[in-house]
Design a protein around this motif. Structure first.
Motif, PDB file in Angstrom:
ATOM      1  N   GLU A   1       0.836  -1.209   0.000  1.00  0.00           N
ATOM      2  CA  GLU A   1       0.000   0.000   0.000  1.00  0.00           C
ATOM      3  C   GLU A   1       0.869   1.257   0.000  1.00  0.00           C
ATOM      4  OE1 GLU A   1      -2.900  -0.142   3.159  1.00  0.00           O
ATOM      5  OE2 GLU A   1      -3.593  -2.126   2.525  1.00  0.00           O
ATOM      6  N   ARG A   2       1.913   1.283   0.843  1.00  0.00           N
ATOM      7  CA  ARG A   2       2.817   2.439   0.866  1.00  0.00           C
ATOM      8  C   ARG A   2       3.525   2.612  -0.469  1.00  0.00           C
ATOM      9  NH1 ARG A   2       6.503   0.822   4.858  1.00  0.00           N
ATOM     10  NH2 ARG A   2       7.887   2.450   4.103  1.00  0.00           N
ATOM     11  N   PHE A   3       3.949   1.500  -1.057  1.00  0.00           N
ATOM     12  CA  PHE A   3       4.627   1.567  -2.352  1.00  0.00           C
ATOM     13  C   PHE A   3       3.664   2.086  -3.418  1.00  0.00           C
ATOM     14  CE2 PHE A   3       6.030  -0.016  -6.439  1.00  0.00           C
ATOM     15  CZ  PHE A   3       7.366   0.342  -6.441  1.00  0.00           C
ATOM     16  N   ALA A   4       2.442   1.574  -3.429  1.00  0.00           N
ATOM     17  CA  ALA A   4       1.456   2.025  -4.417  1.00  0.00           C
ATOM     18  C   ALA A   4       1.175   3.511  -4.266  1.00  0.00           C
ATOM     19  CB  ALA A   4       0.163   1.218  -4.278  1.00  0.00           C
ATOM     20  N   ALA A   5       1.088   3.988  -3.036  1.00  0.00           N
ATOM     21  CA  ALA A   5       0.845   5.417  -2.807  1.00  0.00           C
ATOM     22  C   ALA A   5       2.045   6.238  -3.285  1.00  0.00           C
ATOM     23  CB  ALA A   5       0.575   5.677  -1.327  1.00  0.00           C
ATOM     24  N   MET A   6       3.244   5.775  -2.985  1.00  0.00           N
ATOM     25  CA  MET A   6       4.443   6.471  -3.430  1.00  0.00           C
ATOM     26  C   MET A   6       4.522   6.455  -4.955  1.00  0.00           C
ATOM     27  SD  MET A   6       7.843   5.721  -4.614  1.00  0.00           S
ATOM     28  CE  MET A   6       7.858   3.993  -4.270  1.00  0.00           C
ATOM     29  N   TYR A   7       4.206   5.325  -5.569  1.00  0.00           N
ATOM     30  CA  TYR A   7       4.220   5.200  -7.028  1.00  0.00           C
ATOM     31  C   TYR A   7       3.237   6.193  -7.647  1.00  0.00           C
ATOM     32  CZ  TYR A   7       3.649   3.135 -11.653  1.00  0.00           C
ATOM     33  OH  TYR A   7       3.580   2.942 -13.012  1.00  0.00           O
ATOM     34  N   ASP A   8       2.027   6.218  -7.143  1.00  0.00           N
ATOM     35  CA  ASP A   8       1.015   7.140  -7.677  1.00  0.00           C
ATOM     36  C   ASP A   8       1.455   8.597  -7.524  1.00  0.00           C
ATOM     37  OD1 ASP A   8      -0.621   5.051  -8.411  1.00  0.00           O
ATOM     38  OD2 ASP A   8      -1.854   5.140  -6.596  1.00  0.00           O
ATOM     39  N   ALA A   9       2.100   8.913  -6.407  1.00  0.00           N
ATOM     40  CA  ALA A   9       2.509  10.293  -6.143  1.00  0.00           C
ATOM     41  C   ALA A   9       3.717  10.716  -6.981  1.00  0.00           C
ATOM     42  CB  ALA A   9       2.829  10.461  -4.660  1.00  0.00           C
ATOM     43  N   CYS A  10       4.585   9.788  -7.329  1.00  0.00           N
ATOM     44  CA  CYS A  10       5.864  10.164  -7.956  1.00  0.00           C
ATOM     45  C   CYS A  10       6.026   9.735  -9.408  1.00  0.00           C
ATOM     46  CB  CYS A  10       7.012   9.570  -7.139  1.00  0.00           C
ATOM     47  SG  CYS A  10       7.101  10.189  -5.451  1.00  0.00           S
ATOM     48  N   ARG A  11       5.217   8.820  -9.881  1.00  0.00           N
ATOM     49  CA  ARG A  11       5.420   8.246 -11.210  1.00  0.00           C
ATOM     50  C   ARG A  11       5.519   9.294 -12.303  1.00  0.00           C
ATOM     51  NH1 ARG A  11       1.976   7.114 -15.248  1.00  0.00           N
ATOM     52  NH2 ARG A  11       0.215   7.499 -13.898  1.00  0.00           N
ATOM     53  N   MET A  12       4.603  10.222 -12.351  1.00  0.00           N
ATOM     54  CA  MET A  12       4.597  11.208 -13.433  1.00  0.00           C
ATOM     55  C   MET A  12       5.809  12.134 -13.356  1.00  0.00           C
ATOM     56  SD  MET A  12       2.315  10.363 -15.494  1.00  0.00           S
ATOM     57  CE  MET A  12       2.503  11.739 -16.599  1.00  0.00           C
ATOM     58  N   ARG A  13       6.272  12.445 -12.162  1.00  0.00           N
ATOM     59  CA  ARG A  13       7.448  13.311 -12.038  1.00  0.00           C
ATOM     60  C   ARG A  13       8.715  12.571 -12.452  1.00  0.00           C
ATOM     61  NH1 ARG A  13       7.169  16.908  -6.860  1.00  0.00           N
ATOM     62  NH2 ARG A  13       8.922  17.900  -7.925  1.00  0.00           N
ATOM     63  N   VAL A  14       8.796  11.285 -12.118  1.00  0.00           N
ATOM     64  CA  VAL A  14       9.932  10.484 -12.573  1.00  0.00           C
ATOM     65  C   VAL A  14       9.868  10.349 -14.094  1.00  0.00           C
ATOM     66  CG1 VAL A  14      11.022   8.195 -12.488  1.00  0.00           C
ATOM     67  CG2 VAL A  14      10.160   9.244 -10.385  1.00  0.00           C
ATOM     68  N   TRP A  15       8.687  10.134 -14.627  1.00  0.00           N
ATOM     69  CA  TRP A  15       8.519  10.027 -16.079  1.00  0.00           C
ATOM     70  C   TRP A  15       8.922  11.337 -16.762  1.00  0.00           C
ATOM     71  CZ3 TRP A  15       5.486  12.259 -19.936  1.00  0.00           C
ATOM     72  CH2 TRP A  15       5.481  11.581 -21.152  1.00  0.00           C
ATOM     73  N   ALA A  16       8.479  12.472 -16.219  1.00  0.00           N
ATOM     74  CA  ALA A  16       8.832  13.771 -16.809  1.00  0.00           C
ATOM     75  C   ALA A  16      10.348  13.972 -16.795  1.00  0.00           C
ATOM     76  CB  ALA A  16       8.133  14.897 -16.059  1.00  0.00           C
ATOM     77  N   TYR A  17      10.989  13.572 -15.701  1.00  0.00           N
ATOM     78  CA  TYR A  17      12.443  13.670 -15.627  1.00  0.00           C
ATOM     79  C   TYR A  17      13.081  12.802 -16.715  1.00  0.00           C
ATOM     80  CZ  TYR A  17      17.205  13.012 -13.941  1.00  0.00           C
ATOM     81  OH  TYR A  17      18.573  12.946 -13.856  1.00  0.00           O
ATOM     82  N   ALA A  18      12.591  11.585 -16.843  1.00  0.00           N
ATOM     83  CA  ALA A  18      13.140  10.665 -17.848  1.00  0.00           C
ATOM     84  C   ALA A  18      12.926  11.207 -19.259  1.00  0.00           C
ATOM     85  CB  ALA A  18      12.522   9.281 -17.696  1.00  0.00           C
ATOM     86  N   VAL A  19      11.761  11.763 -19.529  1.00  0.00           N
ATOM     87  CA  VAL A  19      11.483  12.334 -20.848  1.00  0.00           C
ATOM     88  C   VAL A  19      12.465  13.455 -21.143  1.00  0.00           C
ATOM     89  CG1 VAL A  19       9.828  13.703 -22.183  1.00  0.00           C
ATOM     90  CG2 VAL A  19       9.064  11.663 -20.975  1.00  0.00           C
ATOM     91  N   SER A  20      12.760  14.268 -20.142  1.00  0.00           N
ATOM     92  CA  SER A  20      13.678  15.388 -20.360  1.00  0.00           C
ATOM     93  C   SER A  20      15.105  14.923 -20.645  1.00  0.00           C
ATOM     94  CB  SER A  20      13.670  16.331 -19.152  1.00  0.00           C
ATOM     95  OG  SER A  20      14.365  15.758 -18.058  1.00  0.00           O
ATOM     96  N   ARG A  21      15.426  13.709 -20.251  1.00  0.00           N
ATOM     97  CA  ARG A  21      16.787  13.193 -20.442  1.00  0.00           C
ATOM     98  C   ARG A  21      16.916  12.266 -21.640  1.00  0.00           C
ATOM     99  NH1 ARG A  21      20.079  12.738 -16.042  1.00  0.00           N
ATOM    100  NH2 ARG A  21      21.646  12.447 -17.651  1.00  0.00           N
ATOM    101  N   VAL A  22      15.896  11.415 -21.895  1.00  0.00           N
ATOM    102  CA  VAL A  22      16.044  10.393 -22.935  1.00  0.00           C
ATOM    103  C   VAL A  22      14.919  10.389 -23.960  1.00  0.00           C
ATOM    104  CG1 VAL A  22      17.435   8.868 -21.500  1.00  0.00           C
ATOM    105  CG2 VAL A  22      14.946   8.601 -21.525  1.00  0.00           C
ATOM    106  N   GLY A  23      13.921  11.254 -23.793  1.00  0.00           N
ATOM    107  CA  GLY A  23      12.807  11.281 -24.734  1.00  0.00           C
ATOM    108  C   GLY A  23      11.683  10.363 -24.302  1.00  0.00           C
ATOM    109  N   ALA A  24      10.528  10.588 -24.895  1.00  0.00           N
ATOM    110  CA  ALA A  24       9.320   9.859 -24.489  1.00  0.00           C
ATOM    111  C   ALA A  24       9.408   8.366 -24.771  1.00  0.00           C
ATOM    112  CB  ALA A  24       8.096  10.454 -25.183  1.00  0.00           C
ATOM    113  N   GLN A  25      10.066   8.000 -25.856  1.00  0.00           N
ATOM    114  CA  GLN A  25      10.108   6.595 -26.228  1.00  0.00           C
ATOM    115  C   GLN A  25      10.815   5.739 -25.176  1.00  0.00           C
ATOM    116  OE1 GLN A  25      11.808   5.930 -30.057  1.00  0.00           O
ATOM    117  NE2 GLN A  25      11.025   3.856 -30.211  1.00  0.00           N
ATOM    118  N   ALA A  26      11.891   6.221 -24.614  1.00  0.00           N
ATOM    119  CA  ALA A  26      12.658   5.442 -23.635  1.00  0.00           C
ATOM    120  C   ALA A  26      12.214   5.701 -22.197  1.00  0.00           C
ATOM    121  CB  ALA A  26      14.142   5.749 -23.772  1.00  0.00           C
ATOM    122  N   ALA A  27      11.415   6.737 -21.981  1.00  0.00           N
ATOM    123  CA  ALA A  27      11.051   7.128 -20.613  1.00  0.00           C
ATOM    124  C   ALA A  27      10.287   6.030 -19.874  1.00  0.00           C
ATOM    125  CB  ALA A  27      10.227   8.414 -20.638  1.00  0.00           C
TER     126      ALA A  27
END
Length: 182
Positions: free
Chosen positions: A11-37
């Protein structure tokens, strides 16, 4: 750890995932592009799950650090793959097609090797170029000897197909080095 602790961690992991996933994805997109993010996010959260007990309360900076490491490791691996492919291309460009059949067969195989996956190329080179016995190569690859033999058989088959496609000499080229691959 009992079932209640595991459920609480999930449950804690799922809550953390929901809270952070999009920000981690945005960071990844800024570094490697959407395809690899998406792959970067998946690997980041896989590390997070394995090391969940070590994760600090402020998880986003930690997750971004993991994502950065995933991206860095991926870039290093890509550099290694590109370097090997360039080396194989250089070898094929240096060879000439109008000399002895052995050289033509070698050229055919080198070209075919560039067409194979990293996994196929690795199993073939461990056996043929590094001279390892199947048991030793299996140890390097972290698999059983029978599994290595299956991988080697399949890699040989794909090598012959790639060589056939590239020059029409595939089976002959592979047969010419078959003793080195056994």
């Amino acid at each position: 750890m009992d079932d209640d602790d595991v459920d609480e961690d999930k449950e804690r992991f799922a809550a953390m995932y929901d809270a952070c996933r999009m920000r981690v994805w945005a960071y990844a997109v800024s570094r490697v592009g959407a395809q690899a993010a998406d792959e970067v996010v998946s690997e980041t959260f896989m590390v997070a799950w394995r090391r969940f007990a070590e994760m600090p309360a402020a998880s986003l900076p930690w997750l971004l650090g993991v994502a950065r490491n995933v991206i860095r490791d991926s870039a290093r691996a890509q550099v290694r793959r590109d370097s090997l492919a360039a080396e194989l291309r250089r070898w094929t460009e240096e060879a000439t097609a109008d000399v002895a059949d052995g050289v033509v067969d070698r050229l055919t195989l080198l070209r075919a090797l560039t067409e194979l996956s990293d996994a196929d190329r690795e199993v073939l080179t461990l056996i043929a170029w590094q001279g390892l016995a199947p048991r030793e190569a299996a140890r390097v690859l972290g698999c059983t000897t029978p599994a290595l033999r299956v991988r080697l058989h399949r890699a040989r088959k794909r090598l012959a197909e790639a060589a056939q496609t590239s020059s029409g000499r595939g089976r002959r080229a592979v047969d010419s080095i078959e003793m080195g691959l056994s």
